[in-house]
Each structure stands twice: as structure tokens, then as C-alpha cells.
Design an enzyme around this catalytic site. Structure first.
Site, PDB file in Angstrom:
ATOM      1  N   CYS A  99       0.995  -1.313  -0.098  1.00 24.57           N
ATOM      2  CA  CYS A  99       0.088   0.078   0.054  1.00 24.57           C
ATOM      3  C   CYS A  99       0.865   1.141   0.146  1.00 24.57           C
ATOM      4  O   CYS A  99       1.644   1.523   0.879  1.00 24.57           O
ATOM      5  CB  CYS A  99      -1.030   0.075   1.203  1.00 24.57           C
ATOM      6  N   GLY A 100       0.638   2.231  -0.730  1.00 28.32           N
ATOM      7  CA  GLY A 100       1.634   3.341  -1.110  1.00 28.32           C
ATOM      8  C   GLY A 100       1.317   4.369   0.076  1.00 28.32           C
ATOM      9  O   GLY A 100       2.115   4.720   0.562  1.00 28.32           O
ATOM     10  N   HIS A 101      -0.075   4.252   0.447  1.00 32.00           N
ATOM     11  CA  HIS A 101      -0.451   5.247   1.587  1.00 32.00           C
ATOM     12  C   HIS A 101       0.276   4.760   2.877  1.00 32.00           C
ATOM     13  O   HIS A 101       0.821   5.532   3.878  1.00 32.00           O
ATOM     14  CB  HIS A 101      -1.742   5.473   1.987  1.00 32.00           C
ATOM     15  N   CYS A 102       0.310   3.415   2.967  1.00 34.47           N
ATOM     16  CA  CYS A 102       1.172   3.065   4.141  1.00 34.47           C
ATOM     17  C   CYS A 102       2.448   3.239   4.114  1.00 34.47           C
ATOM     18  O   CYS A 102       3.324   3.362   5.490  1.00 34.47           O
ATOM     19  CB  CYS A 102       0.884   1.407   4.274  1.00 34.47           C
TER      20      CYS A 102
END
Length: 492
Positions: A53-56
Site C-alpha cells: 500500500c502506497g499510503h502505508c
């Protein structure tokens, strides 16, 4: 002669990286140790994440920095949901990253604070502050109770009370929803006629009324589940003030709401004038065990809700009355509200006797409905969509929706191809101008449902493609009889 040892730059970087990983102040938890570890911490922030996950990935350094700065005050942890699906499913994780605050191992609330290190530190420091205020004097108690919010106060024999420990634990879990305070000062126990120990829910003084007690005592052994249930059942009283802040807690039930100019800051006397008239009527039906909740609300705050009942914003001083059930049924009081409460009493008598006609927001019935796509309004929904002899494909749309506009020519073409089939109906309804039945989940537009003949209570959401051929293939599979197609020149 001593041997000379050399280190490559790559090896140095790898060793430094390993050291950084080892020095992480974020706990890594999984299915096997989540409960046992979370239960040891008064307050813990948990990130549920997926490595891809990029946001993670963006959050990771901020989260790590916050964990280091909060060390010793608040624990930060993380759970890899790709490897620990059981824990993530148990806490309803369906997107990444999901952050939740846990207190003594219990899911207390969703984290709704900033995602920067500074923001996380600031937010969680507040979360770690005492969840229950200690009251040491009578003035402390008076200041607490003279508020627009209800207060839950624990009165205990001494600071070492086992029940006080349970109370503080419950306050930690429930702190985001309610206000808590506690005391073991003998003067305060005596003043409130407490013999032994007790927990008391004090309702806001501006809502005090002769029709109900201003405080309610909790009599069971203190536990988080018991207090949660007690507060939920009693905090609002017979007729609370419905606001945008508490509407989610109040509106999911059978609820009668009386709308007028409610202003407890500038006109508390006028606000309670009408509320007392509502409570006088409501108290009769409550005492008779008739199942219904009541509330008052400021008409300017809920103009959108009034429009759902065809009441507009209302004019003049007199209140207007609307009743919405948990199942979505709506009833509007047509008679003018009377100061003696008799009109409201008659409305409730008719409601409980099932004599009221449901209010349905509907466009006018079309004078001509001969087009290939049948126009459905709320008033004709049963007649067209719930016709047991026909299969129906219906589109719920919004006039401003771009996707709906793109679908329109294809949907019309589908209607033309089905025009000669007496058993299949292609239909559409403006969901912004008509009430949608509660068994249709219309959250976005367009929303399409197939409503099979003989099973009208179980509509099927259409999730297929949006080309004409996709719709036809779907109908060939789902319809009770083979579709009768009208062939155009391009089909010959």
C-alpha cells in the site's frame, strides 16, 4: 602482525539498516499475540497495513518517528494484514492504512487525527490524558454538571476501591463518546446520598424536566459492557435535543422529531416551552409501553430532513412533526401543532393504531409512459417494479450524474430491443426526487437492480458491463423466460 579488516560500503549500510529495524519503537503484532499484548497497554494506537500500500509506505516514517517520541507514554503498534488476516477481519479492516485506538485491549475508537509525526504525537498525548476527571471539591462537581453535556460520575469509598479501578478502565474505553469523573470525597458522597459506592448519570441541566429524573443511578457491578449499555439506554432521556453531532446515535430507531426554533444558548426558556409540551404527550405513551423514541431539533439545522417529509423549512412559531421508523417508513403530521398537545396526541394515537398514511416523496405520475424505458416514480414503484408477472431491470439515477448520462443512450437502446417482450421491463427512476425502497442500497449513481418475478423482496444488484450486449446476456441468464428481442437493421 594484526590482520587488517575492511568493510565495504554496502555491508556498512546493511548493518545500519538492520540496526534501525531492530531499534524500531513500533510493535509488530499478529494473530498469535495481538490480544495478549494489547491487553497490557492502557492506550495503544494500532496501524493495520499492507506492505504494497502506497499510503502505508508514506505513513511509515511518520509513524516510526511518532512511536519514538511517544515511547513510555503511548505504545504504537502495527499489524500486517496480508499475513494476519484473522485479526484484521475481526476489527473490520477493509482499507489501508486503518488506524484504531485500543484501551486495555479493547477497540475504543477509530483514529481520526493527523497522519504526520507531529500530529500523531499531539493527538495521542490528548488520548493518554486521564479519561476520568478526579473531583476533589463540591465546586469541582458543580462545574462538571453545569454543562451542555451529560456526565457519568463514579462515587467510591476510597482511592483503592476495586470498583473504581473497573470504572477507570471503562472510562478509558468509552472516553471518546461520554464524559467521566470520579470521587472518593465523603462530603460529595453524602451530598448525593451515596451509601457505599455508585455510578450516577447526570443529564444536562438545560434539559431537566418534571417529566423525568435529572439523574439515573447505575446499580450493577461496574464493568465496561455494563456501563456502555446503561449509558446508551439512559443518556438521552425521554426527549433529547437532536443535533448534527448526535444524529447517528438517535436516527437509527423509530423516532418522532418535533422541529422548531431550538436555541438553548440564547432562548432556553422558549426552547423548553415546546419541549415540555412534547414530553407531556410522550410521557403518556411511554408509560403505556408504546415503542417509540422522541426528540426535538432546530428546524434550520435539519431543513434537508424536513424536505424529505414534504414539510419544507416550516414557517412561524409552531413546530412541525415528522416520524421516521428504523425500516425507513415516514409519516408527517398534517394537523397544525396545538399548544395543548392534543394534535400531537391524536397523531400518535393514529400511528400506534396503524391508521396513518405513509408519506412518500414522489414526482408526479407521468401522463405518458409509452417510451422504451419506463419512468418509475415512488407512487408507481409497486405497480411497475413489483409486478409479480414481470422481470424488471431498473436504473436508479441522478440528473446531474455524468455516468448516468453516458449510460442513457445504451439503456434506451436496450429498452427498444426489449419493447416487444411482455414479460421484461426496462425502467429507470430519479433517486434524488423519489423515495427509494429500503431494500435497495443506492449509494452512488447509476445503481442498477434486477427484480425477478416471484421474488420482488430480493432484488439483485447488477454488477455487469454497461454495453447493450452485456445487459442482454445478463437477461438471458436471469430472466424467467427467454427475452424476446426486437431486431434493428444492424441486427439483420
Amino acid at each position: 602482525m594484526a590482520r587488517r579488516v575492511s568493510f565495504s560500503p554496502v555491508a556498512v549500510l546493511l548493518s545500519l539498516g538492520a540496526a534501525l529495524v531492530a531499534a524500531s519503537d513500533v510493535l509488530e503484532l499478529g494473530d498469535s499475540d495481538f490480544d495478549s499484548t494489547a491487553g497490557r497497554h492502557d492506550t495503544m494506537l494500532v496501524e493495520f497495513f499492507a506492505p504494497w500500500c502506497g499510503h502505508c509506505q508514506k505513513l511509515a516514517p511518520e509513524y516510526e518517528a511518532a512511536a519514538t517520541r511517544l515511547k513510555g507514554l503511548v505504545t504504537l503498534a502495527k499489524v500486517d494484514c496480508t499475513a494476519n488476516s484473522e485479526t484484521c477481519a475481526r476489527f473490520g479492516v477493509n482499507g489501508y492504512p486503518t488506524l484504531k485506538i485500543f484501551r486495555n485491549g479493547e477497540d475504543s475508537s477509530a483514529y481520526d487525527g493527523p497522519r504526520s509525526a507531529d500530529g500523531i504525537v499531539s493527538h495521542m498525548k490528548k488520548q493518554a490524558s486521564p479519561s476520568s476527571v478526579e473531583l476533589k471539591t463540591a465546586d469541582d462537581l458543580d462545574r462538571l454538571l453545569h454543562s451542555f453535556d451529560a456526565s457519568v460520575v463514579g462515587f467510591f469509598s476510597d482511592a483503592g476501591s476495586a470498583q473504581l479501578a473497573e470504572f477507570l478502565k471503562a472510562a478509558g474505553v468509552l472516553r471518546d463518546s461520554y464524559r467521566f469523573a470520579h470521587t472518593s470525597i465523603p462530603e460529595l458522597l453524602e451530598r448525593n446520598q451515596i451509601q457505599g459506592e455508585a455510578v450516577v448519570l447526570f443529564r444536562p441541566p438545560h434539559l431537566n424536566s418534571k417529566f423525568e429524573d435529572s439523574s439515573v443511578r447505575y446499580t450493577d457491578a461496574v464493568s465496561t459492557s455494563g456501563l456502555r449499555r446503561f449509558i446508551k439506554e439512559n443518556i438521552f432521556g425521554m426527549c433529547p435535543h437532536l443535533t448534527n453531532e448526535n444524529k447517528e446515535q438517535l436516527m437509527g430507531r423509530d423516532l418522532l422529531t418535533v422541529f422548531f426554533d431550538v436555541d438553548y444558548l440564547h432562548n432556553p426558556k422558549g426552547s423548553n416551552y415546546w419541549r415540555n409540551r412534547v414530553m407531556k404527550v410522550a410521557s403518556r405513551f411511554v408509560s403505556e409501553g408504546m415503542p417509540l423514541s422522541y426528540a426535538i431539533a432546530d428546524r434550520s439545522d435539519f431543513s434537508y430532513e424536513l424536505s424529505e417529509f414534504g414539510l419544507g423549512a416550516g414557517e412561524g412559531e409552531l413546530p412541525v412533526v415528522a416520524l421516521r421508523t428504523a425500516a425507513g417508513e415516514k409519516y408527517a403530521m398534517q394537523e397544525e401543532f396545538t399548544r395543548d398537545g392534543k394534535a400531537l396526541e391524536r397523531f400518535l394515537e393514529d400511528y400506534f393504531a396503524r391508521k396513518l398514511k405513509r408519506y412518500v416523496k414522489s414526482e408526479p405520475v407521468p401522463e405518458n409512459n409509452d417510451g422504451p424505458v419506463k419512468v418509475v416514480v415512488a407512487e408507481t414503484f409497486d405497480e411497475i417494479v413489483n409486478d409479480e408477472s414481470k422481470d424488471v431491470l431498473i436504473e436508479f439515477y441522478a440528473p446531474w450524474c455524468g455516468h448516468c448520462k453516458n449510460l442513457e443512450p445504451k439503456y434506451k437502446e436496450l429498452g427498444e430491443k426489449m419493447a416487444n417482450d411482455p414479460k421484461i421491463v426496462i425502467a429507470k427512476m430519479d433517486a434524488t426526487a423519489n423515495d427509494v425502497p429500503p431494500n435497495y442500497d443506492v449509494q452512488g449513481f447509476p445503481a442498477l437492480y434486477f427484480v425477478p418475478r416471484g421474488s420482488k423482496e430480493s432484488p439483485k444488484r447488477y454488477e455487469g458491463g454497461r454495453e447493450v450486449s452485456d445487459f442482454i446476456n445478463y437477461l438471458k441468464r436471469e430472466a424467467a423466460s427467454t427475452p424476446v428481442l426486437t431486431l434493428g437493421k444492424e441486427d439483420l
